[in-house]
Design a protein around this motif. Sequence first.
Motif, mmCIF file in Angstrom:
data_model
loop_
_atom_site.group_PDB
_atom_site.id
_atom_site.type_symbol
_atom_site.label_atom_id
_atom_site.label_comp_id
_atom_site.label_asym_id
_atom_site.label_seq_id
_atom_site.Cartn_x
_atom_site.Cartn_y
_atom_site.Cartn_z
ATOM 1 N N TYR A 125 -6.327 -0.103 -7.248
ATOM 2 C CA TYR A 125 -6.741 -1.336 -6.590
ATOM 3 C C TYR A 125 -5.560 -2.041 -5.923
ATOM 4 O O TYR A 125 -5.745 -2.766 -4.939
ATOM 5 N N PHE A 126 -4.350 -1.835 -6.434
ATOM 6 C CA PHE A 126 -3.172 -2.382 -5.759
ATOM 7 C C PHE A 126 -3.023 -1.760 -4.376
ATOM 8 O O PHE A 126 -2.761 -2.455 -3.389
ATOM 9 N N PHE A 127 -3.206 -0.451 -4.290
ATOM 10 C CA PHE A 127 -3.133 0.216 -2.997
ATOM 11 C C PHE A 127 -4.311 -0.190 -2.103
ATOM 12 O O PHE A 127 -4.156 -0.317 -0.885
ATOM 13 N N LEU A 128 -5.480 -0.406 -2.697
ATOM 14 C CA LEU A 128 -6.639 -0.851 -1.923
ATOM 15 C C LEU A 128 -6.399 -2.243 -1.344
ATOM 16 O O LEU A 128 -6.799 -2.523 -0.206
ATOM 17 N N LEU A 129 -5.744 -3.107 -2.108
ATOM 18 C CA LEU A 129 -5.400 -4.440 -1.596
ATOM 19 C C LEU A 129 -4.485 -4.318 -0.380
ATOM 20 O O LEU A 129 -4.671 -5.005 0.635
ATOM 21 N N ASN A 130 -3.485 -3.430 -0.470
ATOM 22 C CA ASN A 130 -2.591 -3.218 0.670
ATOM 23 C C ASN A 130 -3.335 -2.643 1.865
ATOM 24 O O ASN A 130 -3.059 -3.009 3.015
ATOM 25 N N LEU A 131 -4.287 -1.746 1.601
ATOM 26 C CA LEU A 131 -5.077 -1.176 2.691
ATOM 27 C C LEU A 131 -5.891 -2.257 3.397
ATOM 28 O O LEU A 131 -5.989 -2.265 4.634
ATOM 29 N N SER A 132 -6.459 -3.183 2.645
ATOM 30 C CA SER A 132 -7.221 -4.274 3.243
ATOM 31 C C SER A 132 -6.323 -5.188 4.067
ATOM 32 O O SER A 132 -6.727 -5.671 5.135
ATOM 33 N N LEU A 133 -5.108 -5.425 3.596
ATOM 34 C CA LEU A 133 -4.158 -6.223 4.375
ATOM 35 C C LEU A 133 -3.824 -5.537 5.702
ATOM 36 O O LEU A 133 -3.772 -6.179 6.755
ATOM 37 N N ILE B 159 -0.542 8.010 0.148
ATOM 38 C CA ILE B 159 -0.175 7.576 -1.201
ATOM 39 C C ILE B 159 -1.418 7.428 -2.080
ATOM 40 O O ILE B 159 -1.401 7.797 -3.270
ATOM 41 N N MET B 160 -2.491 6.904 -1.521
ATOM 42 C CA MET B 160 -3.723 6.747 -2.284
ATOM 43 C C MET B 160 -4.292 8.112 -2.684
ATOM 44 O O MET B 160 -4.896 8.258 -3.753
ATOM 45 N N CYS B 161 -4.102 9.106 -1.833
ATOM 46 C CA CYS B 161 -4.509 10.466 -2.185
ATOM 47 C C CYS B 161 -3.682 10.966 -3.370
ATOM 48 O O CYS B 161 -4.213 11.591 -4.294
ATOM 49 N N TYR B 162 -2.390 10.694 -3.349
ATOM 50 C CA TYR B 162 -1.516 11.080 -4.466
ATOM 51 C C TYR B 162 -1.940 10.371 -5.747
ATOM 52 O O TYR B 162 -1.938 10.975 -6.832
ATOM 53 N N VAL C 223 4.959 -0.427 -6.333
ATOM 54 C CA VAL C 223 5.552 -1.382 -5.384
ATOM 55 C C VAL C 223 6.469 -0.666 -4.408
ATOM 56 O O VAL C 223 6.456 -0.931 -3.197
ATOM 57 N N HIS C 224 7.265 0.273 -4.930
ATOM 58 C CA HIS C 224 8.177 1.027 -4.058
ATOM 59 C C HIS C 224 7.402 1.878 -3.054
ATOM 60 O O HIS C 224 7.793 1.979 -1.875
ATOM 61 N N MET C 225 6.307 2.501 -3.502
ATOM 62 C CA MET C 225 5.499 3.321 -2.596
ATOM 63 C C MET C 225 4.867 2.467 -1.499
ATOM 64 O O MET C 225 4.874 2.841 -0.317
ATOM 65 N N ALA C 226 4.301 1.323 -1.883
ATOM 66 C CA ALA C 226 3.687 0.445 -0.886
ATOM 67 C C ALA C 226 4.736 -0.073 0.095
ATOM 68 O O ALA C 226 4.494 -0.129 1.310
ATOM 69 N N ALA C 227 5.912 -0.442 -0.420
ATOM 70 C CA ALA C 227 6.984 -0.916 0.456
ATOM 71 C C ALA C 227 7.431 0.185 1.414
ATOM 72 O O ALA C 227 7.715 -0.074 2.594
ATOM 73 N N ALA C 228 7.467 1.433 0.928
ATOM 74 C CA ALA C 228 7.847 2.560 1.787
ATOM 75 C C ALA C 228 6.819 2.766 2.894
ATOM 76 O O ALA C 228 7.180 3.093 4.036
ATOM 77 N N MET D 46 -2.770 15.888 1.981
ATOM 78 C CA MET D 46 -4.053 15.373 1.506
ATOM 79 C C MET D 46 -5.060 16.497 1.293
ATOM 80 O O MET D 46 -5.813 16.496 0.315
ATOM 81 N N VAL D 47 -5.070 17.479 2.201
ATOM 82 C CA VAL D 47 -6.000 18.601 2.053
ATOM 83 C C VAL D 47 -5.695 19.387 0.788
ATOM 84 O O VAL D 47 -6.595 19.688 -0.014
ATOM 85 N N VAL D 48 -4.414 19.713 0.574
ATOM 86 C CA VAL D 48 -4.027 20.463 -0.624
ATOM 87 C C VAL D 48 -4.348 19.660 -1.885
ATOM 88 O O VAL D 48 -4.837 20.210 -2.892
ATOM 89 N N SER D 49 -4.082 18.356 -1.842
ATOM 90 C CA SER D 49 -4.356 17.508 -3.009
ATOM 91 C C SER D 49 -5.841 17.482 -3.337
ATOM 92 O O SER D 49 -6.231 17.590 -4.514
ATOM 93 N N TYR D 50 -6.682 17.365 -2.310
ATOM 94 C CA TYR D 50 -8.117 17.301 -2.573
ATOM 95 C C TYR D 50 -8.685 18.642 -3.019
ATOM 96 O O TYR D 50 -9.666 18.689 -3.770
ATOM 97 N N VAL D 51 -8.085 19.742 -2.598
ATOM 98 C CA VAL D 51 -8.497 21.038 -3.132
ATOM 99 C C VAL D 51 -8.245 21.077 -4.639
ATOM 100 O O VAL D 51 -9.106 21.508 -5.428
ATOM 101 N N GLN D 52 -7.058 20.615 -5.048
ATOM 102 C CA GLN D 52 -6.741 20.565 -6.475
ATOM 103 C C GLN D 52 -7.634 19.578 -7.218
ATOM 104 O O GLN D 52 -8.074 19.838 -8.344
ATOM 105 N N ILE D 53 -7.926 18.436 -6.575
ATOM 106 C CA ILE D 53 -8.772 17.427 -7.209
ATOM 107 C C ILE D 53 -10.177 17.961 -7.457
ATOM 108 O O ILE D 53 -10.726 17.846 -8.563
#
Length: 321
Positions: free
Chosen positions: A58-66, A115-118, A140-145, A212-219
């Motif tokens: 939800y922290f990443f979702l908040l950043n996405l909405s911003l 990042i949200m995929c990760y 926080v570091h990921m969102a700042a990056a 993202m594609v590789v991550s979702y295959v694993q997911i």
Amino acid sequence: MSNSSSISQFLLLAFADRRELQLLHFWLFLGIYLAALLGNGLIITTIAWDHHLHTPMYFFLLNLSLLDLGCISTTLPKATANSFWDTRAISYSACAAQLFFFLVFLGAEWSLLTIMCYDRYVAICRPLHYGTLLGSRACVHMAAAAWASGFLSALLHTASTFSLPLCQGNALRQFFCEIPQILKLSCSHSYLRELGLLVFSLFLSFGCFVFMVVSYVQIFRAVLRIPSQQGRHKAFSTCLPHLAVVSLVISTAIFAYLKPPSISSPSLDLVVAVLYSVVPPAVNPLIYSMRNQQLQDAVQKLVTGGFSEVLNRLSSCVNHC
């Protein structure tokens, strides 16, 4: 020969020539903009207010909405005002600022979606390491990056684009300032430098897409191994909204920038630009809240709680009076 120093303003592409259609577009896009403000604003306020939602997802979702709010606020208000006032003009500096901020939010959003995929990959495929890999400081570091990558990319592209000499007039075939349309006004081979930057950015974006594609295959492989149907449903419900948003952004952006020149036309370019710059920020809140019962409950609690507080204050005011 005119160049960029002699251009004081650009002329944007109008949505329509007839006054009735211009006013129709004004009300339509005003409604879309207000809906985007309401939806993203509700998500931001709800996540900030409800401590149960203070998790990495939800922290990443908040950043996405911003970022969605910033993206749609960069382009749509100016286009809406132009439709209302029956004008096409945007100043040179305002055009540069619009392009810069649009690229900041767009680039940062793509990084954040990666990042949200990760985040979903770690939560489902490596749940025992979730607290270690996605602690509060790491998030926080990921969102700042993500924000920093959007800022640096936008700075490079804007500086490169607006350093080009322009001698093909000042009319842009788009309703906001966009790199491909500005490059068409260039009269120098130095535009190849900006094309090189665009190709480099596309390679980086493609790298994120492959991740993202590789991550979702694993997911999906991990989800299908979950024995209980309820567990599989819960895992899918947290992944499908993100996958839908990524698919929407990718499909519209690819069609906008990689469609064959033979099918290009001002009206088609206009529609496609609306699809990738206006539609995702407006519908993302709906996509993320549609299958997320926890977020729906939090929003309902916030709305009903705020309404009850207003009624209580009005009641106490009346009693006091």
